[in-house]
Scaffold this active site. Structure first.
Site, PDB file in Angstrom:
ATOM      1  N   TYR A 134       0.864  -1.178   0.000  1.00  0.00           N
ATOM      2  CA  TYR A 134       0.000   0.000   0.000  1.00  0.00           C
ATOM      3  C   TYR A 134       0.896   1.221   0.000  1.00  0.00           C
ATOM      4  CZ  TYR A 134      -3.397   3.404   1.891  1.00  0.00           C
ATOM      5  OH  TYR A 134      -4.199   4.500   2.102  1.00  0.00           O
ATOM      6  N   ASP A 159       9.279   2.838  -0.957  1.00  0.00           N
ATOM      7  CA  ASP A 159       8.297   3.499  -0.101  1.00  0.00           C
ATOM      8  C   ASP A 159       8.682   3.161   1.339  1.00  0.00           C
ATOM      9  OD1 ASP A 159       6.230   4.218   1.516  1.00  0.00           O
ATOM     10  OD2 ASP A 159       4.640   3.426   0.225  1.00  0.00           O
ATOM     11  N   LYS A 204       5.240   9.478   8.302  1.00  0.00           N
ATOM     12  CA  LYS A 204       5.122   8.988   9.679  1.00  0.00           C
ATOM     13  C   LYS A 204       6.216   9.549  10.605  1.00  0.00           C
ATOM     14  CE  LYS A 204       2.521   4.955   8.150  1.00  0.00           C
ATOM     15  NZ  LYS A 204       1.121   5.153   8.432  1.00  0.00           N
TER      16      LYS A 204
HETATM   17  N1  HOZ Z   1      -1.397   4.397   6.381  1.00  0.00           N
HETATM   18  C1  HOZ Z   1      -1.721   3.411   7.357  1.00  0.00           C
HETATM   19  C2  HOZ Z   1      -1.428   2.098   6.767  1.00  0.00           C
HETATM   20  N2  HOZ Z   1      -0.504   1.366   7.379  1.00  0.00           N
HETATM   21  C3  HOZ Z   1      -3.108   3.358   7.768  1.00  0.00           C
HETATM   22  C4  HOZ Z   1      -3.696   4.600   8.160  1.00  0.00           C
HETATM   23  C5  HOZ Z   1      -5.112   4.568   7.783  1.00  0.00           C
HETATM   24  O1  HOZ Z   1      -5.455   3.933   6.779  1.00  0.00           O
HETATM   25  O2  HOZ Z   1      -5.845   5.209   8.513  1.00  0.00           O
END
Ligand code: HOZ
Length: 424
Positions: free
Chosen positions: A141, A236, A264
């Site tokens: 993702y 990524d 993050k």
């Molecule tokens: N971006 C995060 C995936 N590991 C999830 C955050 C979300 O989807 O709220």
């Protein structure tokens, strides 16, 4: 007001009651939490219940909640003003830290989220190569950018959504998807589309189908084949940068991607993303080059201050050995508890990120990740919650351990997990 009352109101004014789908707990059932406070390794909900937190805001909080040095830096920045829309000193200082710390990054551009970082990185790769196709891996993702929201992990995997309305077929068809850890499939894609592939984008340690480790040699193979065909390699590292080592997975495995996406931890808990790479590539970004990308709040001083304070603590303390051994204790402890009860499982871990899959199959890609029994996961999640342990409300995500999870906290967490598994 408590969790339920607040969520009832939220459901009327926010789609699904949330601002990001997985927060609605739809995959695991039960009432979603409304969190009101965090300190160190713990969070408290609107009903006043306390949890040991391994969700950790989905990864940014490697120092735990409300770390004093991060708060102090934010307060200092706040006193000087919230936003200028012109260059501020925090941007310069944090950029130096990133460039010094992340091996393949000579220059970096700050944005406001991981999604913006991957979106901009793909545009840059297309701009530099003049090619159209993007190759990604099933279950990885990279945020919710149209070109990358194909066969994705995280919330897309959680809800079993194959694609999403709103992304025209013409756009989706420019994304090639192959299984993670599968060299043959990558070779096959390159043999058919190689001259048109702008980039390969990969989470070097997959975190969004649950944690999946790259097989030995797989990332090196991606480096070689992209070079051979003149495509760019994008790591990524939104989750892994400053997490699995200060310089990310590329430092851990000794690799040099062309472009690196960050997010993050680099924002220390505030909304920040970044992409960076070699100078000859990054100088193609506007205004130095022709590939356009911009943002009113990019490099926001308060957000930069939070990220900078986080990176400084990590650089000084180098807590990676400690994080590794504490997460190993947690992973081993959970595995022993599940084994004692005869629950089939596999635990994958790299550094301070881990996932418990409810399968006895070795999890090496999205197909094998999907062999996990998600009903068992949901019961496990709810039982943990009742005992005061918060993990991500989805099978296809990573648990995160922070420096605030001391040995005693891990011990207490294992005690609670043991009780939760007894109640399963
Ligand atoms: N971006 C995060 C995936 N590991 C999830 C955050 C979300 O989807 O709220």
């Amino acid at each position: 007001m408590g969790n339920r009352d607040l969520f009832d109101i939220a459901s009327k004014v926010l789609p699904g009651g949330v601002n990001s789908p997985v927060r609605a707990f739809k995959a695991v059932g039960g009432d979603p939490l409304v969190l009101v406070r965090g300190e160190g390794p713990k969070v408290w909900d609107a009903d006043g219940r306390e949890y040991i937190d391994f969700l950790a805001s989905w990864g940014p909080l490697i120092l735990g909640h409300a770390h004093p040095k991060v708060l102090e830096a934010v307060r200092e920045a706040l006193d000087r003003g919230l936003s200028f829309g012109l260059t501020n000193p925090y941007e310069v200082e944090i950029a130096k830290l990133v460039v010094e710390g992340v091996p393949s990054v000579d220059m970096v551009r700050f944005v406001n989220s991981g999604t913006e970082a991957t979106m901009s990185a793909v545009r840059l790769a297309r701009g530099v190569t003049g090619r159209r196709y993007v190759l990604k891996f099933e279950g990885c993702y990279h945020g919710h950018y149209d070109s990358l929201l194909v066969s994705a992990g995280s919330g897309v995997a959680t809800f079993g959504i194959p694609g999403t309305p709103g992304i025209p077929e013409e756009i989706a068809s420019m994304t090639l998807v192959v299984p993670f850890n599968n060299e043959e499939a990558v070779k096959e894609a390159f043999s058919r589309y190689g001259e048109d592939i702008a980039c390969v984008i990969v989470e070097p340690v997959a975190g969004n189908m649950g944690v999946v480790t790259p097989k030995e040699g797989f990332l090196g193979f991606l480096r070689e084949i992209t070079r051979e065909y003149g495509s760019l390699l994008i790591f990524d590292e939104v989750i892994t940068c400053f997490r699995v080592s200060f310089g990310g997975a590329q430092e851990l495995y000794g690799l040099d991607p062309d472009i690196t996406c960050m997010g993050k931890i680099v924002g220390g808990g505030l909304p920040v993303g970044a992409y960076g790479g070699r100078s000859d590539i990054m100088t193609r970004v506007a205004p130095e080059g022709p590939v356009y990308q911009a943002g009113t709040l990019s490099g926001n001083p308060v957000a930069m201050a939070a990220g900078m304070a986080t990176l400084k603590v990590l650089k000084e303390e180098q807590p990676y050995g400690l994080l590794d051994s504490r997460t190993e204790d947690l992973a081993r402890g959970v595995s022993e508890i599940l084994s004692e009860r005869g629950v089939p499982h596999t635990v994958n871990r790299v550094g301070s990120m881990m996932t418990v899959f409810f399968t006895d199959v070795e999890v090496v890609d999205f197909e094998t990740a999907k062999t996990s029994n998600t009903d068992t996961f949901s019961r496990f999640f709810r039982s943990l919650l009742r005992k005061g342990v918060l993990i991500p409300p989805s099978q296809f995500e990573a648990w995160f351990v922070s420096t605030a999870h001391t040995d005693q906290v891990i011990e207490e967490a294992l005690h609670r997990i043991e009780e939760a598994v007894r109640d399963l």
